[in-house]
Design an enzyme around this catalytic site. Structure first.
Site, PDB file in Angstrom:
ATOM      1  N   HIS A 115      -4.144  -4.228  -4.535  1.00 58.29           N
ATOM      2  CA  HIS A 115      -4.207  -3.695  -3.177  1.00 58.29           C
ATOM      3  C   HIS A 115      -5.585  -3.962  -2.580  1.00 58.29           C
ATOM      4  O   HIS A 115      -6.564  -3.286  -2.894  1.00 58.29           O
ATOM      5  CB  HIS A 115      -3.912  -2.197  -3.182  1.00 58.29           C
ATOM      6  CG  HIS A 115      -3.904  -1.601  -1.803  1.00 58.29           C
ATOM      7  ND1 HIS A 115      -4.366  -0.343  -1.528  1.00 58.29           N
ATOM      8  CD2 HIS A 115      -3.486  -2.108  -0.612  1.00 58.29           C
ATOM      9  CE1 HIS A 115      -4.247  -0.102  -0.243  1.00 58.29           C
ATOM     10  NE2 HIS A 115      -3.715  -1.158   0.332  1.00 58.29           N
ATOM     11  N   SER A 134       0.820  -1.208   0.000  1.00 57.49           N
ATOM     12  CA  SER A 134       0.000   0.000   0.000  1.00 57.49           C
ATOM     13  C   SER A 134       0.852   1.256   0.000  1.00 57.49           C
ATOM     14  O   SER A 134       0.330   2.362  -0.147  1.00 57.49           O
ATOM     15  CB  SER A 134      -0.913   0.028   1.233  1.00 57.49           C
ATOM     16  OG  SER A 134      -0.132   0.073   2.416  1.00 57.49           O
ATOM     17  N   GLU A 150      -7.727  -2.101  -5.442  1.00 59.57           N
ATOM     18  CA  GLU A 150      -7.035  -1.220  -6.369  1.00 59.57           C
ATOM     19  C   GLU A 150      -6.093  -2.050  -7.239  1.00 59.57           C
ATOM     20  O   GLU A 150      -5.208  -2.736  -6.722  1.00 59.57           O
ATOM     21  CB  GLU A 150      -6.252  -0.147  -5.604  1.00 59.57           C
ATOM     22  CG  GLU A 150      -7.152   0.864  -4.910  1.00 59.57           C
ATOM     23  CD  GLU A 150      -6.384   1.876  -4.087  1.00 59.57           C
ATOM     24  OE1 GLU A 150      -6.646   3.084  -4.223  1.00 59.57           O
ATOM     25  OE2 GLU A 150      -5.512   1.446  -3.295  1.00 59.57           O
ATOM     26  N   ASN A 159      -5.622   5.236   0.229  1.00 64.22           N
ATOM     27  CA  ASN A 159      -4.775   5.612   1.360  1.00 64.22           C
ATOM     28  C   ASN A 159      -4.291   7.047   1.245  1.00 64.22           C
ATOM     29  O   ASN A 159      -4.098   7.743   2.250  1.00 64.22           O
ATOM     30  CB  ASN A 159      -3.581   4.667   1.456  1.00 64.22           C
ATOM     31  CG  ASN A 159      -3.966   3.331   2.071  1.00 64.22           C
ATOM     32  OD1 ASN A 159      -5.124   3.089   2.354  1.00 64.22           O
ATOM     33  ND2 ASN A 159      -3.001   2.452   2.244  1.00 64.22           N
TER      34      ASN A 159
END
Length: 683
Positions: A441, A420, A453, A491
């Site tokens: 992800h 990440s 992702e 994130n």
């Protein structure tokens, strides 16, 4: 199937009359993958019933001509044209009148349900005398209109409580929760359950059986009595107030009112029809549904792409182990590699609980468990179509692992990292086939978070990207293509949001006040509870990775120095007991606190869009909604920004009634964010 209705010129229905004078009506809407009850299809249903008024069959069986399922509901494309109250009323009236007509025919009718039966599809089935469900994966019955901010106005609010009783019916209608074949039979929603090979034989027997229409009995039936309805409404309203105290979502209260006061007939409450069907909330939730469908489209298998059959996961920590378990649950053969046998054992233990929860048949749970194979030596690498690396965040350790893996992988296999925070460009430097390396992800908890992702870098082949997206769809996740950049999308947008929340603590605002402001805004959980859930050390590391020049907030430094890392240590910003934070009463929030907190998230979303991390604003909104739980009633952060009027959230100010909010939460490979099983998923 011989078409006895050919003379009517129907495009969505075909009919065969068998030797017992049973009419087998096949629904097969042309040009679309699923059956939808558009205005044209409902009109053709009327022509069909006209025909059988003249040529009365011994029985009528509705079935689907599509593998995907029975009927997926109404055609939501028609919602865009509801620009007047009269048009909204006409839409409700169309289905209400037609399904009442179906319910009154003199001959027995049966819905043979295989696959999904949703919304208007279930309302049609409820108008039939009998419902027979096929026992197979994918059979699902639901009234999910609440997820679109509307209500089941074509008879569902009347017939479902009559059929299964008010408590179970309201649970389904207020949450959108579905029932599989066995649960449908247990509830009384289905009159029978049958294996696929026997479905037509069983349908013939049931439709000619002469049995009375099933009705709820006992206490469930008593709770549907008009004298008991006020009590039921009070209890349900109290739960809604807890879930959505600011009344962002209108549909659940409207469902309660229409059921309690109008016996499920929305036409007796025309003001409610307009307030709900044409509300900002409904428009935005329909938008969210379309965003979800767009993400699903990325997960469709492209031509020339082979579906994954074997997945090899390296790293049996929380993320790696749970990714492996989810893949096994979805039917793939999985090998799970780790140097630590105990870590694999813990992962198997979590997997067993997941399988038991998701698979009601113990045999299916056991089959899923058998598909998850411990693999200390990594022998599964050579057979895998996709190899997923989920070890700790150390670039050199990952590169060393890749050297070992690539030498053993099939040339056609994909190597994916679940990182990440690390640069994919840095991780791939020593690969011989970097064009088949990308990011997948996942978010924690894997079993509840819908988004993945799919991270690409320059040089990755289109075939590899298509295969990665198809794999994501294959395991029932939503793939979001993103470019490789620190934090990707989700994130990256969470970091400034959490940072601003900690700055507020440094200014003396309590954790409870901050979290209460954001849950009132519509977030599934406040930012401070999120930080505790993820872990304060992870929040620190992510912040330093994304904003290396930004000093840590004092409140974070203080807790890190004490090793108070949040939920995993039992204390962070909150004290945690029984895996829940202990919270004191929130103070009155300073004016504009929610806007102050949410704007850094929105601005970062806009920045990631500008920087090309996602292709367009709709995908940015989709990623933030399904990856962080950003209030779905707003339509997404960028859509919300566009609706700001005079400095106030316009969409929020237009909301009239509460609906249960969607409870998707953010997470990363170290932390987890729970999602209520009864939450409204986008679904």
């Amino acid at each position: 199937m011989t078409n006895h209705l050919k003379s009517l010129g129907l495009s969505s229905f075909r009919c065969h009359i068998d030797t017992q004078n049973i009419a087998w009506v096949e629904i097969n809407c042309p040009g679309i993958p699923v059956n939808r009850l558009s205005g044209e299809v409902v009109h053709e249903l009327g022509q069909l019933l006209d025909y059988f008024d003249r040529q009365t069959p011994a029985g009528l069986v509705f079935m689907s001509g599509k593998e995907a399922g029975f009927i997926a509901g109404a055609d939501i494309d028609e919602f865009a044209g509801l620009d007047t109250p009269e048009k909204a009323r006409q839409l409700v009236e169309r289905g209400w009148v037609m399904f009442n007509r179906l319910a009154r025919v003199t001959y027995p009718t049966l819905a043979l349900i295989r696959g999904h039966c949703l919304g208007g599809g279930l309302e049609l089935a409820l108008a039939c005398r009998y419902r027979l469900v096929v026992d197979q994966p994918g059979t699902s019955l639901a009234l999910p209109e609440v997820m679109l901010g509307i209500f089941p106005g074509w008879g569902g609010m009347r017939r479902l409580p009559e059929t299964i009783g008010a408590p179970a019916a309201l649970d389904m209608m207020l949450t959108g929760r579905s029932a599989d074949a066995r649960k449908a039979k247990r509830l009384g929603l289905a009159d029978g359950i049958v294996a696929p090979r026997l479905m037509e034989q069983a349908a013939s027997q049931l439709v000619l059986s002469g049995k009375k229409r099933h009705r709820a009995s006992g206490i469930p039936a008593l709770m549907n009595h008009k004298l008991a309805r006020p009590l039921v409404v009070r209890q349900a309203t109290a739960k809604l107030d807890q879930r959505d105290p600011k009344k962002h979502y209108p549909a659940p209260r409207a469902i309660l009112e229409i059921w309690a006061k109008h016996n499920g007939n929305a036409l007796e409450a025309p003001g409610l029809i307009d307030a709900i069907v044409r509300s900002d909330t409904a428009r935005n939730l329909v938008r969210v549904f379309r965003l979800q469908e767009r993400l699903k489209a990325f997960g469709k298998k492209a031509d020339g792409v082979t579906r994954a059959g074997h997945v090899h996961v390296v790293g049996a920590g929380v993320m790696g182990g749970d990714i492996a378990a989810w893949c096994a649950l979805k039917g793939l053969n999985v090998t799970l590699q780790d140097q630590d046998r105990n870590r694999i054992a813990l992962a198997q233990g979590r997997a067993g609980k997941l399988f038991a929860r998701k698979k009601k048949d113990p045999r299916e749970a056991r089959a899923a468990f058998d598909r998850l194979v411990p693999d200390l030596d990594g022998n599964g690498v050579a057979h895998a179509d996709i190899v997923i690396e989920a070890i700790f965040e150390n670039a050199e350790a990952k590169r060393e692992l890749y050297r070992e893996l690539e030498a053993r992988m099939k040339p056609t296999a994909i190597l994916a990292t679940n990182t990440s925070s690390l640069s994919l460009e840095t991780l791939r430097t020593e690969l011989k086939r970097p064009e088949r390396f990308l990011g997948l992800h996942f978010f924690n908890p894997v079993s509840r978070m819908p988004l993945v992702e799919v991270v690409e870098t320059d040089g990755v082949t289109p075939e590899a990207l298509a295969a990665a997206c198809a794999f994501t769809g294959q395991i029932d996740k939503l793939p979001l293509p993103v470019r490789s950049t620190p934090g990707f999308l989700v994130n990256a947008v969470l970091a400034p949001y959490m940072l601003e929340a900690m700055h507020c603590i440094d200014e003396g605002i309590s954790s409870e006040t901050i979290d209460a402001a954001m849950t009132a805004f519509g977030m599934p959980m406040g930012p401070i509870e999120l930080i505790d859930t993820v872990g304060l050390d992870i929040a620190r590391d992510a912040g330093q990775q994304l904003s290396p020049d930004t000093p840590l907030p004092r409140c974070l430094e203080t807790r890190l120095a004490r090793n108070n890392l949040g939920r995993k240590t039992g204390k962070g910003f909150y004290v945690w007991k029984d895996d829940k934070p202990v919270k004191h009463s929130a103070a009155i929030a300073p004016s504009g606190l929610a806007q102050r907190l949410v704007m850094p998230l929105i601005e970062k979303t806009q920045a990631q869009l500008t920087n090309g991390v996602v292709a367009d604003a709709d995908l940015a909104d989709a990623g933030v909604i399904f990856g962080t739980g950003f209030a779905p009633f707003t339509g997404g952060p960028l859509h919300y920004l566009a609706t700001l009027k005079d400095g106030q959230p316009y969409a929020q100010s237009q909301t009239k009634h509460p609906e249960q909010p969607q409870a998707h939460g953010p997470g990363n490979e170290q932390g987890s964010t729970p999602q209520s099983d009864g939450a409204t998923p986008p679904q």
